[in-house]
Design a protein around this motif. Structure first.
Motif, mmCIF file in Angstrom:
data_model
loop_
_atom_site.group_PDB
_atom_site.id
_atom_site.type_symbol
_atom_site.label_atom_id
_atom_site.label_comp_id
_atom_site.label_asym_id
_atom_site.label_seq_id
_atom_site.Cartn_x
_atom_site.Cartn_y
_atom_site.Cartn_z
ATOM 1 N N VAL A 102 42.541 34.364 47.005
ATOM 2 C CA VAL A 102 42.429 34.565 45.550
ATOM 3 C C VAL A 102 41.501 35.733 45.213
ATOM 4 O O VAL A 102 40.633 36.096 46.008
ATOM 5 N N GLU A 103 41.704 36.293 44.025
ATOM 6 C CA GLU A 103 40.794 37.321 43.513
ATOM 7 C C GLU A 103 39.574 36.620 42.936
ATOM 8 O O GLU A 103 39.711 35.720 42.100
ATOM 9 N N VAL A 104 38.387 37.063 43.368
ATOM 10 C CA VAL A 104 37.168 36.476 42.796
ATOM 11 C C VAL A 104 36.521 37.519 41.887
ATOM 12 O O VAL A 104 35.988 38.525 42.346
ATOM 13 N N TRP A 105 36.623 37.278 40.598
ATOM 14 C CA TRP A 105 36.006 38.155 39.592
ATOM 15 C C TRP A 105 34.609 37.623 39.259
ATOM 16 O O TRP A 105 34.249 36.523 39.672
ATOM 17 N N SER A 106 33.852 38.391 38.513
ATOM 18 C CA SER A 106 32.556 37.896 38.023
ATOM 19 C C SER A 106 32.811 36.563 37.336
ATOM 20 O O SER A 106 33.801 36.406 36.618
ATOM 21 N N ARG A 107 31.917 35.583 37.554
ATOM 22 C CA ARG A 107 32.151 34.248 36.980
ATOM 23 C C ARG A 107 31.701 34.227 35.524
ATOM 24 O O ARG A 107 30.585 33.815 35.205
ATOM 25 N N VAL A 108 32.566 34.733 34.639
ATOM 26 C CA VAL A 108 32.228 34.824 33.213
ATOM 27 C C VAL A 108 32.958 33.729 32.451
ATOM 28 O O VAL A 108 34.172 33.563 32.608
ATOM 29 N N ILE A 121 28.672 44.218 34.125
ATOM 30 C CA ILE A 121 28.491 42.956 34.863
ATOM 31 C C ILE A 121 28.979 43.181 36.288
ATOM 32 O O ILE A 121 30.125 43.614 36.507
ATOM 33 N N SER A 122 28.127 42.896 37.268
ATOM 34 C CA SER A 122 28.529 43.131 38.650
ATOM 35 C C SER A 122 29.396 41.982 39.161
ATOM 36 O O SER A 122 29.400 40.884 38.589
ATOM 37 N N GLN A 123 30.103 42.247 40.257
ATOM 38 C CA GLN A 123 31.062 41.248 40.768
ATOM 39 C C GLN A 123 30.370 39.961 41.184
ATOM 40 O O GLN A 123 30.928 38.878 41.051
ATOM 41 N N ARG A 124 29.123 40.048 41.685
ATOM 42 C CA ARG A 124 28.482 38.825 42.187
ATOM 43 C C ARG A 124 27.832 38.021 41.063
ATOM 44 O O ARG A 124 27.168 37.018 41.293
ATOM 45 N N ILE A 140 33.194 46.004 34.107
ATOM 46 C CA ILE A 140 33.229 44.841 35.005
ATOM 47 C C ILE A 140 33.712 45.306 36.363
ATOM 48 O O ILE A 140 34.739 45.994 36.449
ATOM 49 N N ASP A 141 33.002 44.940 37.410
ATOM 50 C CA ASP A 141 33.417 45.357 38.750
ATOM 51 C C ASP A 141 34.794 44.797 39.098
ATOM 52 O O ASP A 141 35.192 43.751 38.583
ATOM 53 N N LEU A 197 36.722 41.007 28.582
ATOM 54 C CA LEU A 197 35.503 41.809 28.360
ATOM 55 C C LEU A 197 35.751 43.272 28.711
ATOM 56 O O LEU A 197 35.271 44.182 28.030
ATOM 57 N N ARG A 198 36.497 43.498 29.783
ATOM 58 C CA ARG A 198 36.830 44.885 30.153
ATOM 59 C C ARG A 198 37.530 45.585 28.995
ATOM 60 O O ARG A 198 37.196 46.712 28.629
ATOM 61 N N LYS A 199 38.519 44.895 28.420
ATOM 62 C CA LYS A 199 39.259 45.478 27.283
ATOM 63 C C LYS A 199 38.331 45.773 26.122
ATOM 64 O O LYS A 199 38.567 46.686 25.333
ATOM 65 N N ALA A 200 37.269 44.943 26.014
ATOM 66 C CA ALA A 200 36.335 45.122 24.900
ATOM 67 C C ALA A 200 35.274 46.168 25.236
ATOM 68 O O ALA A 200 34.326 46.363 24.476
ATOM 69 N N GLY A 201 35.408 46.807 26.396
ATOM 70 C CA GLY A 201 34.515 47.920 26.711
ATOM 71 C C GLY A 201 33.404 47.610 27.696
ATOM 72 O O GLY A 201 32.588 48.475 28.011
ATOM 73 N N VAL A 202 33.344 46.400 28.200
ATOM 74 C CA VAL A 202 32.292 46.063 29.172
ATOM 75 C C VAL A 202 32.734 46.568 30.550
ATOM 76 O O VAL A 202 33.914 46.434 30.915
#
Ligand code: UGB
Length: 598
Positions: A481-487, A510-513, A468-469, A461-466
């Motif tokens: 582990v890295e915890v990203w937004s649960r997408v 989209i926020s991290q939480r 993302i935290d 999504l980041r690559k697509a321009g969104v």
């Protein structure tokens, strides 16, 4: 001889083969006729099965075993005469023009593909009690691996057909290799869930048989310690898939139906289908007979290394060297430090993820010659340095990625390297072993497997321009582990980068939480700003646009301990679970076009 009258003529023939092959010890303890007769007949039923399920029969098995055991005793290196070097292959960068073109070519040819899932392994390293394909790929939606694989194939089918003008009625076939350990539970999972939307005729289960165990260097077959009228057996490995596809006639059926590609994959890689379209595109564009998918590999990571091997006599091949053999091979060939990371932070040898794409025509031609037999190995655990006795019985084993070993130099064998964040997230190690993995190396656990799904979706999504935290670092079951937004999204929402880009517009963030699950196909995100949990589904292909600020308490993450048996096993092996405090649920709301602006 006294028992001969009990046997059919076919069984007598099998008995002769055994005697000729030096296996008379199998009969020495047999009781007089009239005692244990049913057991004796059952013994021959087992022998008949062992004989028919191995290319060339039991005699071939015993001969190969003697040769490999002698080589092993002599300490012969299977790579004797070969020098390893770093091979060159197709290296893809997610999202660039080249990648997008390969994805498009792959989708176009997907309707000429058949998929083969090897799922006969017990997953001893993971130690999970169920079958691995029934494990949730991620726990936001709870979709299990098998469901995700089937939904991915169905999405490919649809995308490929619509690219071909929509007027093609294709059912991409799926074969699943099972074993006695997994067969019934795999069938039950499929039947209980109506084959997850596939036609039952589209799915074929091929059960692999175990092979006979061997007691010593003379390849005396081992009797089962629990029953003196049975041979002890153990799994032969994922390489059985080739002989099964051949002997079942399935490969020929696919070939005759005009299919061009067969794609092999393993039981628990939740990211694999992100890589399939581009990898298939590489196969079609480069006309590879064999294409292996690879990812950058950390030195000593428990995945094989793709290596170029050059023989003294000039022969070369590009092949997987298994993780336990790469280090000794390198040390023996002028790399005194063995398997170590280069200045890039990775081993120079790309990691084999055992996702293989074969062109069916040449593959069938080769199997017609070999009957599906592939190169095998033996790994006896000796009692002492004399190498005369084993600690426990051994058997021959084989791996599906060894298929190219016997191909002529004219065969077009290549490989495709993709980013690990995109293509590889296996679930192989139990929490305890995962926590011991050297820092910086991937855990390959249920924890890392699920977190990798969120990272991959977030990065796409980041690559697509969104917007993302960045992720936060958390520790679950002793693993950092890295915890990203649960997408997450269903495969039918987007299989390729172009499709993601088509469905995302405006200023989205989209926020991290946050948690976001997209379950329908025609859902577009426009100026969505999410801080909380959002679940969207649109049924019957209704077109839905979702945008505006969505804010709620969302889903929080709770730590759980893998030793806490009050929690279901499939959850506790992850070390976390979601607490669904609050969410915006647009589930099954939309059966016709709609525009939702929060
Ligand atoms: N499998 C079977 O179907 N039948 C069997 O008899 C055995 C296994 P593992 P392994 O990608 O991480 C492989 O045990 O063999 C299925 C590659 O060899 O998970 O240790 C089983 O169900 C290695 O090069 O893996 O290592 C599963 O789906 C590297 O690529 C699959 O075979 C590594 O996978 C693999 O079995 C990896």
């Amino acid at each position: 001889h006294k028992n001969l009258s009990l046997l059919s003529s076919q069984q007598v023939e099998l008995a002769k083969v055994l005697i000729e092959m030096g296996q008379s010890h199998l009969f020495q303890h047999w009781a007089e006729p009239g005692v244990d007769d049913d057991e004796k007949r059952a013994f021959f039923d087992q022998i008949a099965k062992l004989n028919s399920s191995y290319p060339g029969g039991l005699a071939a098995y015993i001969n190969t075993a003697r040769k490999l055991l002698a080589d092993s005793k002599a300490g012969k290196n299977p790579y004797d005469g070969f020098t390893p070097s770093v091979p060159s292959g197709e290296v893809l960068n997610y999202g660039d023009d080249n990648f997008v073109q390969f994805e498009e070519a792959g989708i176009k040819d997907a309707r000429k593909a058949a998929f083969v899932l090897v799922a006969g392994g017990l997953g001893e390293r993971l130690g999970y009690n169920g079958i691995k394909v029934a494990l949730p790929r991620e726990t936001t939606t709870g979709t299990c691996f098998l469901q995700h694989y089937i939904e991915s194939i169905l999405a490919l089918q649809e995308a490929s057909c619509s690219l071909a003008g929509g007027d093609c009625r294709v059912d991409i076939p799926l074969a699943i290799m099972t074993s006695d350990d997994t067969h019934l539970r795999t069938l039950e999972l499929l039947e209980k869930n109506s084959y997850f939307g596939m036609k039952p005729t589209q799915v074929k289960l091929l059960k692999q048989e175990k092979v006979a165990c061997l007691d010593d260097n003379e390849a005396h077959l081992a009797l089962d310690p629990r029953n003196k009228y049975r041979i002890q057996t153990k799994p032969h490995g994922h390489g059985d898939v080739h002989s099964l596809l051949y002997s079942s006639g399935l490969l020929k059926v696919w070939h005759d139906a005009g299919l061009r590609w067969v794609l092999f994959f393993q039981d628990t890689n939740g990211l694999l289908f992100k890589a399939i379209p581009a990898a298939l595109g590489v196969s079609t564009s480069k006309q590879y007979h064999v294409n292996s998918l690879a990812v950058p590999r950390k030195a000593k990571e428990a995945i094989g290394g793709i290596t170029k091997l050059t023989h003294k006599d000039g022969r070369t091949m590009v092949i997987n060297v298994e993780y336990n053999q790469l280090d000794p091979l390198l040390r023996a060939s002028g790399y005194p430090d063995g398997d170590v990371n280069s200045e890039t932070g990775y081993s120079p040898f790309p990691g084999n993820i055992n996702q293989l794409i074969f062109e069916i025509g040449p593959y069938l031609e080769e199997l017609t010659k070999t009957g599906g037999a592939i190169s095998e190995f033996v790994n006896p655990k000796y009692k002492d340095a004399t190498k005369t006795a084993f600690k426990s019985s051994t058997r021959l084993e084989c791996m599906m990625q060894d298929y190219p070993k016997t191909l002529p130099p004219t065969a077009r064998v290549g490989f495709t390297v993709m980013d690990a964040w995109l293509a590889y997230a296996p679930v192989k190690n139990n929490p305890e072993d995962a926590a011991k993995v050297p820092k910086g190396n991937p855990y390959h656990s249920a924890t890392s497997g699920e977190m990798a799904i969120y990272r991959s979706h977030s990065l796409i999504l980041r690559k697509a321009g969104v917007k993302i935290d960045d992720p936060v670092i958390q520790v679950f079951n002793g693993q950092e582990v890295e915890v990203w937004s649960r997408v997450v999204w269903k495969p039918k929402w987007a299989l390729t980068f172009s499709e993601v880009k088509r469905k995302v517009s405006g200023n989205c963030s989209i926020s991290q939480r946050s948690t976001m699950a997209i379950k329908g196909s025609n859902i577009a995100l426009e100026d969505l700003s999410l801080d909380g949990a959002l679940i969207v589904e649109a049924v019957n292909g209704a077109e839905v646009k979702v945008g505006g600020p969505v804010q709620n308490k969302g889903w929080t993450i709770e730590n759980v301990d893998y030793k806490d048996t009050s929690i279901p096993e499939e959850i506790r092996i992850r070390g976390f679970r979601f607490n669904k405090v609050e969410q915006l649920e647009l589930e099954k709301t939309y059966t016709e076009p709609a525009d939702f602006v929060a």
